[in-house]
Design a protein around this motif. Structure first.
Motif, short mmCIF file in Angstrom:
data_model
loop_
_atom_site.label_atom_id
_atom_site.label_comp_id
_atom_site.label_asym_id
_atom_site.label_seq_id
_atom_site.Cartn_x
_atom_site.Cartn_y
_atom_site.Cartn_z
N THR A 193 7.20 27.73 26.60
CA THR A 193 6.99 29.67 26.89
C THR A 193 7.75 30.07 26.01
O THR A 193 9.30 29.82 26.67
CB THR A 193 7.25 29.55 27.93
N THR B 147 3.85 32.02 25.67
CA THR B 147 2.80 30.81 25.50
C THR B 147 2.15 30.25 24.00
O THR B 147 1.47 30.78 23.31
CB THR B 147 2.13 30.31 26.44
N THR C 107 8.27 23.59 30.22
CA THR C 107 7.77 24.27 29.72
C THR C 107 8.06 23.71 28.20
O THR C 107 7.24 23.42 27.13
CB THR C 107 7.18 25.47 28.87
#
Length: 245
Positions: free
Chosen positions: A23, A16, A72
């Motif tokens: 990510t 990450t 993400t």
């Protein structure tokens, strides 16, 4: 390998805020033509040391993480070693991942940029380009190779408008000379597609790998730079209007 069906793979990891936005599934391919003095993964140098892996196995893993990538803003980063040492596989993998809607990043020194086809560049959302030195002699000292191919690849990326994050490793006594930093800034600042410059302070975390491989580590006595020294280098890039991290 000639058709891109399989590749020599060193490893992969889920990270990450490293190797691109969100990510990332970072895939490390085996094999690299450079011999950087500060390399923290010398175990990726030899292509023969990787595990022969079918592209379907990689894509199955990518598909498993699609919800994570979507949540993400992450994706797939193809790294190494030097991924462009296996261009057929990288081209095929980038194309298949793009079809899945995955953000694709390529982490490269650019030394083998001539191996990157136009088709591959079309499927890349980001290139993490390691500019290891701005002075040819220093680049040769750091890597054992020539600087010009990296510049040529950067010029191609700029011409196509492929987003680029620059990475520069600051090594005391090796790459941190003001004239070398300014030379890197000269190169990078002419590329309008550079979104950021990451100044990465040298560290000793790869020392154990050199020892395990029985290779003499040339920077064993070098200490990481102080935070104010790193910030001073970042400021040199900021003075050219570049965003630094």
């Amino acid at each position: 390998m000639r058709t891109g069906r399989v590749a020599s793979v060193h490893s992969w990891e889920l990270v990450t805020s490293v190797d691109g936005p969100g990510t990332r599934m970072t895939l490390f391919l085996a094999g690299c033509p450079l011999r950087c003095q500060y390399c923290h993964n010398p175990d990726t140098w030899q292509q023969r040391d990787g595990a022969t892996t079918d592209i379907d196995d990689i894509l199955a893993r990518v598909k498993r993480y699609l919800p994570v990538f979507e949540a993400t803003g992450g994706g797939l980063t193809i790294s190494g070693g030097e991924p462009l040492q296996q261009p057929a596989f990288v081209t095929r993998l980038a194309a298949e991942a793009s079809k899945l809607g995955v953000h694709v990043a390529l982490d490269t020194s650019g030394f083998l940029g001539r191996n990157a086809s136009t088709a591959l560049l079309d499927d890349l959302d980001l290139v993490l380009l390691d500019v290891k030195s701005g002075l040819p002699d220093t680049y040769r000292d750091v890597t054992g190779r020539e600087l010009q191919p990296t510049i040529d690849f950067g010029d191609r990326l700029a011409a196509k408008g492929v987003p680029v994050w620059i990475r520069f490793v600051m090594v005391p006594g090796l790459t941190d000379a003001p004239e070398n930093v300014e030379a890197v800034a000269d190169i990078v600042s002419r590329w309008p597609n550079v979104a950021r410059v990451e100044v990465l302070p040298f560290h000793q975390m790869g020392t154990s790998k050199w020892e395990r491989l029985g290779i003499e580590y040339p920077l064993a006595d070098v200490h990481p730079p102080e935070s104010d020294e790193v910030e001073a280098v970042r400021e040199r890039f900021r003075a050219r209007g570049l965003v630094t991290y």
